[in-house]
Scaffold this active site. Structure first.
Site, PDB file in Angstrom:
ATOM      1  N   TYR A  67      -2.011  -0.915  10.283  1.00 35.26           N
ATOM      2  CA  TYR A  67      -1.575  -2.017   8.830  1.00 35.26           C
ATOM      3  C   TYR A  67      -0.782  -1.718   8.089  1.00 35.26           C
ATOM      4  CZ  TYR A  67      -3.641  -1.351   3.690  1.00 35.26           C
ATOM      5  OH  TYR A  67      -4.247  -2.014   2.504  1.00 35.26           O
TER       6      TYR A  67
ATOM      7  N   SER B  62       0.504  -0.602   0.451  1.00 30.99           N
ATOM      8  CA  SER B  62      -0.378  -0.131  -0.379  1.00 30.99           C
ATOM      9  C   SER B  62       0.643   1.425  -0.077  1.00 30.99           C
ATOM     10  CB  SER B  62      -0.762  -0.371   1.355  1.00 30.99           C
ATOM     11  OG  SER B  62      -1.586   0.805   1.576  1.00 30.99           O
TER      12      SER B  62
END
Ligand SMILES: NC(=O)c1ccc[n+]([C@@H]2O[C@H](COP(=O)([O-])OP(=O)(O)OC[C@H]3O[C@@H](n4cnc5c(N)ncnc54)[C@H](OP(=O)(O)O)[C@@H]3O)[C@@H](O)[C@H]2O)c1
Length: 284
Positions: free
Chosen positions: A154, A141
């Site tokens: 995350y 990401s």
């Protein structure tokens, strides 16, 4: 001999886009799903329509033995593994460290970090045993590179995968296996009724290219990195984020919105509740 790929989390959004683009480029594909069998069957139908094979496995990859089982099944059905794309993860694993619990931390670690490493190890063992100069691609990401206040786990684990990729690229270079990352930014296909989200200021003003990404755009980069055209590329991360994280440090006189007030309030209340419960337990 057909090229073959395993794509984890091929039942939805980015993983589905990657699996279909790979099939278009001549790969036979094995995909996994966790809960959305109908999404996996949609992917299978699209791939078979292209004349390629598609094998589908239910796999809850947070469990420690499942990554090996997936690669065993894929190796049996595909005959060999040229490419592994580790995509399946929980993309909404946000929170404040003030409310961290062992259960939450372990859950995200198992699903978003350990799963990727165990899948990579199991696929790499088959590549090495079969003398295949294969590829491993991790979907990370843009959050691996930029900090947000609700993102210590995350984003932290995505950053960990990015860094682990560099070590694995060195480790597996001994067998001519290349290891890279593709780092999406905001990527989604709006569900019916959600089209207005595409016109929100976040999309049109915060994202430099004025739109969200689509799953196929990630698939095209995966296909490129896995191809001979990228035969001299290993250990890198390619952002597919429309420039989302480029602005970096804000300039001008606007207050920097590190933490949204309503989020701060709800986290504060939850954390103080945890403190109260803990104190009661200590005093019993
Ligand atoms: N979408 C974004 O804006 C964005 C941005 C940056 C990075 N990413 C990354 O891109 C990847 C895909 O994201 P996405 O938005 O496409 O996610 P998504 O739509 O929620 O799909 C996630 C996929 O992973 C599978 N999955 C989830 N938890 C699993 C588990 N415990 N075990 C096995 N499979 C599991 C899901 O299976 P089921 O559908 O069967 O449940 C699904 O196929 C993730 O690694 C995410 O972190 C996404």
């Amino acid at each position: 001999m057909s090229k073959t790929a395993v794509v984890t989390g091929g039942s939805h959004n980015i993983g589905q886009g990657i699996a279909i683009v790979l099939a278009e480029q001549g790969y036979d594909v094995a995909i996994t799903y966790n809960s959305r069998k109908e999404g996996a069957e949609e992917t299978r139908a699209a791939i078979e329509k292209l004349g390629r094979k598609c094998f589908v496995y239910q796999a809850s990859l947070q469990f420690p033995t499942v990554p090996q089982e997936v690669m065993d099944n894929a190796h049996r059905d595909l005959g060999h593994i040229d490419l592994l794309v580790c995509n399946a993860a929980n993309p909404s694993a946000r929170g404040s460290v003030l409310t961290a619990t062992p259960e939450f931390v372990d859950g995200i670690y198992n699903t978003n970090f350990r799963n990727y490493i165990l899948c990579a190890g199991a696929a790499a063992r088959y590549m090495v045993a079969d003398k295949i100069a294969g590829c491993i691609i991790f979907i990370t990401s843009s959050r691996a590179e930029m900090a947000y206040p609700d993102d210590y786990l995350y984003g932290g684990f995505k950053a960990g995968i990015k860094r682990a990729t560099e070590s694995m690229a060195l480790d597996l270079s001994a067998y001519n296996i290349r290891v890279n990352c593709v780092a999406p930014g905001a990527t989604w296909v709006p569900r019916p009724g959600q089209e207005d989200r595409l016109k929100s200021p976040f999309v049109t003003e915060s994202i430099p290219l004025h739109r969200v990404g689509n799953p196929r755009e990630n698939g095209e980069v995966v296909a490129f990195l896995a191809s001979e055209k990228a035969s001299y590329i290993t250990g890198i991360s390619v952002r597919v984020d429309g420039g989302l994280i480029l602005p970096g440090m804000l300039e001008g006189h606007d207050k920097i919105p590190w933490v949204r007030q309503e989020w701060k309030d709800s986290v504060y209340n939850e954390a103080m509740e945890m403190v109260k419960t803990h104190n009661e337990e200590l005093n019993q």
